[in-house]
Write a protein that holds these residues in place. Structure first.
Motif, mmCIF file in Angstrom:
data_model
loop_
_atom_site.group_PDB
_atom_site.id
_atom_site.type_symbol
_atom_site.label_atom_id
_atom_site.label_comp_id
_atom_site.label_asym_id
_atom_site.label_seq_id
_atom_site.Cartn_x
_atom_site.Cartn_y
_atom_site.Cartn_z
ATOM 1 N N ILE A 155 0.851 -1.197 0.000
ATOM 2 C CA ILE A 155 0.000 0.000 0.000
ATOM 3 C C ILE A 155 0.883 1.241 0.000
ATOM 4 O O ILE A 155 0.527 2.280 0.564
ATOM 5 N N GLN A 156 2.037 1.157 -0.668
ATOM 6 C CA GLN A 156 3.008 2.242 -0.619
ATOM 7 C C GLN A 156 2.472 3.538 -1.239
ATOM 8 O O GLN A 156 2.831 4.633 -0.803
ATOM 9 N N ASP A 157 1.590 3.425 -2.252
ATOM 10 C CA ASP A 157 1.050 4.646 -2.849
ATOM 11 C C ASP A 157 0.088 5.346 -1.899
ATOM 12 O O ASP A 157 0.034 6.581 -1.862
ATOM 13 N N GLY A 158 -0.674 4.575 -1.141
ATOM 14 C CA GLY A 158 -1.529 5.184 -0.127
ATOM 15 C C GLY A 158 -0.717 5.925 0.912
ATOM 16 O O GLY A 158 -1.069 7.039 1.323
ATOM 17 N N MET A 159 0.403 5.319 1.331
ATOM 18 C CA MET A 159 1.282 5.967 2.299
ATOM 19 C C MET A 159 1.917 7.213 1.707
ATOM 20 O O MET A 159 2.040 8.242 2.386
ATOM 21 N N PHE A 160 2.308 7.160 0.425
ATOM 22 C CA PHE A 160 2.933 8.323 -0.214
ATOM 23 C C PHE A 160 1.958 9.488 -0.278
ATOM 24 O O PHE A 160 2.316 10.633 0.029
ATOM 25 N N TYR A 161 0.714 9.232 -0.672
ATOM 26 C CA TYR A 161 -0.290 10.304 -0.733
ATOM 27 C C TYR A 161 -0.502 10.905 0.656
ATOM 28 O O TYR A 161 -0.700 12.113 0.798
ATOM 29 N N TRP A 162 -0.480 10.066 1.679
ATOM 30 C CA TRP A 162 -0.665 10.568 3.042
ATOM 31 C C TRP A 162 0.550 11.382 3.491
ATOM 32 O O TRP A 162 0.400 12.425 4.130
ATOM 33 N N TYR A 163 1.768 10.906 3.150
ATOM 34 C CA TYR A 163 2.994 11.638 3.490
ATOM 35 C C TYR A 163 2.927 13.089 3.019
ATOM 36 O O TYR A 163 3.374 14.005 3.703
ATOM 37 N N THR A 164 2.421 13.267 1.793
ATOM 38 C CA THR A 164 2.496 14.578 1.142
ATOM 39 C C THR A 164 1.208 15.396 1.279
ATOM 40 O O THR A 164 1.105 16.467 0.681
ATOM 41 N N ASP A 165 0.232 14.900 2.022
ATOM 42 C CA ASP A 165 -1.031 15.630 2.193
ATOM 43 C C ASP A 165 -0.855 16.740 3.231
ATOM 44 O O ASP A 165 -0.245 16.538 4.281
ATOM 45 N N GLU A 166 -1.411 17.903 2.935
ATOM 46 C CA GLU A 166 -1.215 19.061 3.798
ATOM 47 C C GLU A 166 -2.092 19.040 5.047
ATOM 48 O O GLU A 166 -1.763 19.674 6.044
ATOM 49 N N GLY A 185 -3.831 -2.250 -3.975
ATOM 50 C CA GLY A 185 -4.668 -1.257 -4.633
ATOM 51 C C GLY A 185 -6.145 -1.528 -4.411
ATOM 52 O O GLY A 185 -6.934 -0.602 -4.168
ATOM 53 N N PHE A 186 -6.536 -2.806 -4.480
ATOM 54 C CA PHE A 186 -7.931 -3.174 -4.235
ATOM 55 C C PHE A 186 -8.324 -2.875 -2.787
ATOM 56 O O PHE A 186 -9.439 -2.390 -2.520
ATOM 57 N N LEU A 187 -7.404 -3.132 -1.847
ATOM 58 C CA LEU A 187 -7.685 -2.854 -0.437
ATOM 59 C C LEU A 187 -7.898 -1.358 -0.210
ATOM 60 O O LEU A 187 -8.822 -0.959 0.507
ATOM 61 N N LEU A 188 -7.039 -0.534 -0.815
ATOM 62 C CA LEU A 188 -7.207 0.916 -0.683
ATOM 63 C C LEU A 188 -8.542 1.373 -1.273
ATOM 64 O O LEU A 188 -9.189 2.287 -0.747
ATOM 65 N N HIS A 189 -8.953 0.718 -2.361
ATOM 66 C CA HIS A 189 -10.203 1.100 -3.028
ATOM 67 C C HIS A 189 -11.418 0.769 -2.160
ATOM 68 O O HIS A 189 -12.304 1.617 -1.977
ATOM 69 N N MET A 217 13.000 -16.171 -10.005
ATOM 70 C CA MET A 217 12.849 -14.744 -9.725
ATOM 71 C C MET A 217 11.543 -14.214 -10.314
ATOM 72 O O MET A 217 10.900 -13.321 -9.743
ATOM 73 N N SER A 218 11.118 -14.771 -11.452
ATOM 74 C CA SER A 218 9.848 -14.357 -12.042
ATOM 75 C C SER A 218 8.673 -14.794 -11.178
ATOM 76 O O SER A 218 7.675 -14.069 -11.051
ATOM 77 N N ILE A 219 8.772 -15.978 -10.582
ATOM 78 C CA ILE A 219 7.720 -16.426 -9.661
ATOM 79 C C ILE A 219 7.607 -15.456 -8.493
ATOM 80 O O ILE A 219 6.496 -15.075 -8.080
ATOM 81 N N ASP A 220 8.744 -15.034 -7.968
ATOM 82 C CA ASP A 220 8.747 -14.051 -6.883
ATOM 83 C C ASP A 220 8.177 -12.720 -7.357
ATOM 84 O O ASP A 220 7.417 -12.056 -6.639
ATOM 85 N N ASN A 221 8.521 -12.331 -8.586
ATOM 86 C CA ASN A 221 8.013 -11.070 -9.138
ATOM 87 C C ASN A 221 6.503 -11.109 -9.343
ATOM 88 O O ASN A 221 5.815 -10.099 -9.150
ATOM 89 N N ILE A 222 5.967 -12.261 -9.749
ATOM 90 C CA ILE A 222 4.521 -12.392 -9.919
ATOM 91 C C ILE A 222 3.823 -12.244 -8.568
ATOM 92 O O ILE A 222 2.763 -11.609 -8.454
ATOM 93 N N GLY A 223 4.424 -12.817 -7.528
ATOM 94 C CA GLY A 223 3.869 -12.643 -6.183
ATOM 95 C C GLY A 223 3.857 -11.185 -5.775
ATOM 96 O O GLY A 223 2.876 -10.691 -5.187
ATOM 97 N N GLU A 224 4.933 -10.467 -6.095
ATOM 98 C CA GLU A 224 4.988 -9.036 -5.767
ATOM 99 C C GLU A 224 3.962 -8.255 -6.573
ATOM 100 O O GLU A 224 3.358 -7.294 -6.072
ATOM 101 N N LEU A 225 3.751 -8.667 -7.835
ATOM 102 C CA LEU A 225 2.744 -8.020 -8.673
ATOM 103 C C LEU A 225 1.347 -8.163 -8.050
ATOM 104 O O LEU A 225 0.574 -7.194 -7.972
ATOM 105 N N ILE A 226 1.027 -9.367 -7.587
ATOM 106 C CA ILE A 226 -0.271 -9.590 -6.955
ATOM 107 C C ILE A 226 -0.399 -8.770 -5.679
ATOM 108 O O ILE A 226 -1.482 -8.256 -5.354
ATOM 109 N N SER A 227 0.704 -8.621 -4.949
ATOM 110 C CA SER A 227 0.652 -7.809 -3.726
ATOM 111 C C SER A 227 0.344 -6.350 -4.049
ATOM 112 O O SER A 227 -0.359 -5.670 -3.288
#
Length: 494
Positions: free
Chosen positions: A279-290, A419-423, A404-414
């Motif tokens: 949820i790093q994008d949610g955290m980033f938006y919160w970091y920069t919110d006034e 994003g779905f959780l934030l929504h 490494m691709s299997i690990d990357n697919i797991g990261e993609l799903i995360s």
């Protein structure tokens, strides 16, 4: 000689070894002598390629790209954090098919060369995609997403190709293999640290689109690597063999994956990545919110991420010096547990508990980012070592890329799961009331993989996991030939 040395002479007058004098100037010039030695042993163009790909394209480029793209989605495209999180997953897609690039660069040469054309293609692709984003006004979000994905593919193709070059030189210069891995790791770490350190200032000065435009320079250097790289020419290549080699490689990898000693750890690696929701994008938006957040400036954000890269490097050192000799089972248990617990720092921050403890936001976030990246690296290191031990003889390189691709697919799903959780929790550009709940759910999901540790062998890292002879893959490996499958990297985490 580059450094003055003293000869240690035995009683019979024979020379046993050389011992360098440890003077001040020797210490200062030692790195340059080391670079010179590598360049003389393996050709300067290889050293140049490693520094460009790992240090500038991946390290420096990753630092600039992360901050610039975050602000691009937020300030230029003005998308919601849940959308930005999903877009991050789409941009990451090219890294999930690394074995395809590996097979192509190994068995499909162009104009008589196996590596140079792929570097040149990656460079051109990166230049076009970055300049399109930087120069085109009011670019539609779909075209922007396609351009960023193409830029990601450019970096991934160059990464796989330089991995193959490193593996090839590790075979021909086996005594220098540790030096090559050190060169790769140092280039990546130093590049990332510099990139994150200057990213915030550059975004502030020239804007996110300007910084994205600057990323065409690393792509141009990748193209230059393709122009100058020294590699043997392959005349009159028989392209009729390509299909059979690809078929043999696919069959050998499938036969290996069916082995319980392989598919069980692969399942764990995939699930532990997929369940650790991002949820790093949610955290980033919160970091920069006034209003809701601490309203960090662009410079502050860049510095925070640079501290994260230092924490990641510290995680490598901690594993190397204290954890590498413990069994996979015990190491993964504690690192996963610490990884889950470290997420509570984000919860304390969003609930503003740090202020009640008298800790300023900026200080607390710096500590949070450093600890989070350190624990993430600690969690990943034993999985990387485990992956290297799951590769059967003859197809080590391409199979490692598959893992490494299997690990990357797991990261993609995360990413998409986050994003779905934030929504569903209605975390938007201006609404952060439920962000604490998203963090809590993410932290709980990080602990779930502890129930899956039965999939991991309890052996220690120094022992062999696969049987020496695997009948299902032996025939395919012999058909492929070892020299056709050289792709391997133990420093890149993608």
């Amino acid at each position: 000689m580059s450094i003055e040395e003293e000869r240690l002479t035995l009683g019979d007058g024979s020379v046993e070894q050389s011992k360098p004098r440890h003077g001040f100037w020797d210490f200062i010039w030692a790195p340059l002598y080391w670079f010179r030695m590598l360049a003389e042993e393996m050709h300067w163009s290889f050293v140049f390629g490693v520094v460009v790909i790992y240090g500038i394209s991946q390290g420096l480029g990753r630092g600039l790209n992360r901050v610039a793209v975050e602000y691009y989605w937020k300030d230029v495209q003005k998308v919601q954090p849940s959308e930005a999180q999903v877009y991050s997953g789409i941009i990451y897609l090219p890294w999930t098919v690394k074995p395809v690039y590996g097979l192509l660069t190994d068995v499909v040469p162009f104009a008589g060369y196996r590596r140079r054309p792929y570097f040149m293609f990656a460079g051109v692709l990166g230049i076009i995609s970055m300049l399109l984003l930087a120069l085109r006004k009011n670019l539609h979000v779909v075209l922007a997403l396609l351009s960023l994905t193409a830029g990601s593919a450019s970096v991934a193709i160059a990464d796989v190709t330089i991995d193959a070059c490193v593996a090839e030189n590790s075979i021909t210069h086996h005594s220098l293999a540790p030096d090559m891995q050190s060169l790769c790791g140092l280039s990546s770490s130093i590049g990332a640290l510099i990139g994150f350190s200057v990213s915030g200032f550059l975004v502030h000065l020239i804007g996110p689109k300007g910084v994205i435009g600057l990323l065409s320079i690393p792509s141009a250097l990748v193209f230059l690597v393709g122009m100058v790289l020294s590699e043997p020419h392959i005349p009159n290549f028989d392209y009729k063999q390509v299909f059979q080699k690809l078929l043999d490689a696919t069959k050998a990898m499938w036969d290996t994956l069916k082995c319980p000693e392989v598919w069980r750890p692969c399942t764990y690696m995939f699930l532990t990545g997929a369940l650790s929701l991002s949820i790093q994008d949610g955290m980033f938006y919160w970091y920069t919110d006034e209003k809701a957040g601490p309203s960090f400036s662009k410079e502050n954000v860049g510095f925070i991420f640079s501290v994260g890269s230092v924490g990641s490097l510290l995680g490598v050192l901690l594993y190397q010096n204290f954890l590498k000799d413990y069994s996979f089972h015990s190491t993964l248990f504690w690192t996963q547990l610490i990884f889950g617990a470290s997420g509570m720092l984000d919860l304390m921050l969003v609930l503003r508990l740090n202020l009640k403890l008298g800790l300023p936001d900026y200080f607390f976030v710096v500590i949070d980012e450093g600890v989070s990246q350190m624990t993430l690296r600690l969690k990943w290191m034993p999985l990387l070592v485990l992956s290297s031990k799951l590769c059967p003889s003859g197809i080590e390189g391409t199979f490692f890329a598959l893992l490494m691709s299997i690990d990357n697919i797991g990261e993609l799903i995360s990413m998409w799961g986050g994003g779905f959780l934030l929504h569903i929790l209605n975390v938007t550009r201006l609404q952060f009331d439920n962000l604490w709940l998203a963090i809590l759910i993410r932290n709980i999901m990080r602990i779930v993989p502890l129930s899956l540790l039965f999939l991991i062998s309890g052996s220690d890292p120094s022992s062999s996991i696969l049987l020496n002879e695997m009948p299902d893959t032996k025939e395919g490996a012999e058909t492929l030939k070892v020299e056709d499958l050289e792709l391997v990297s133990l420093v890149n985490n993608t």
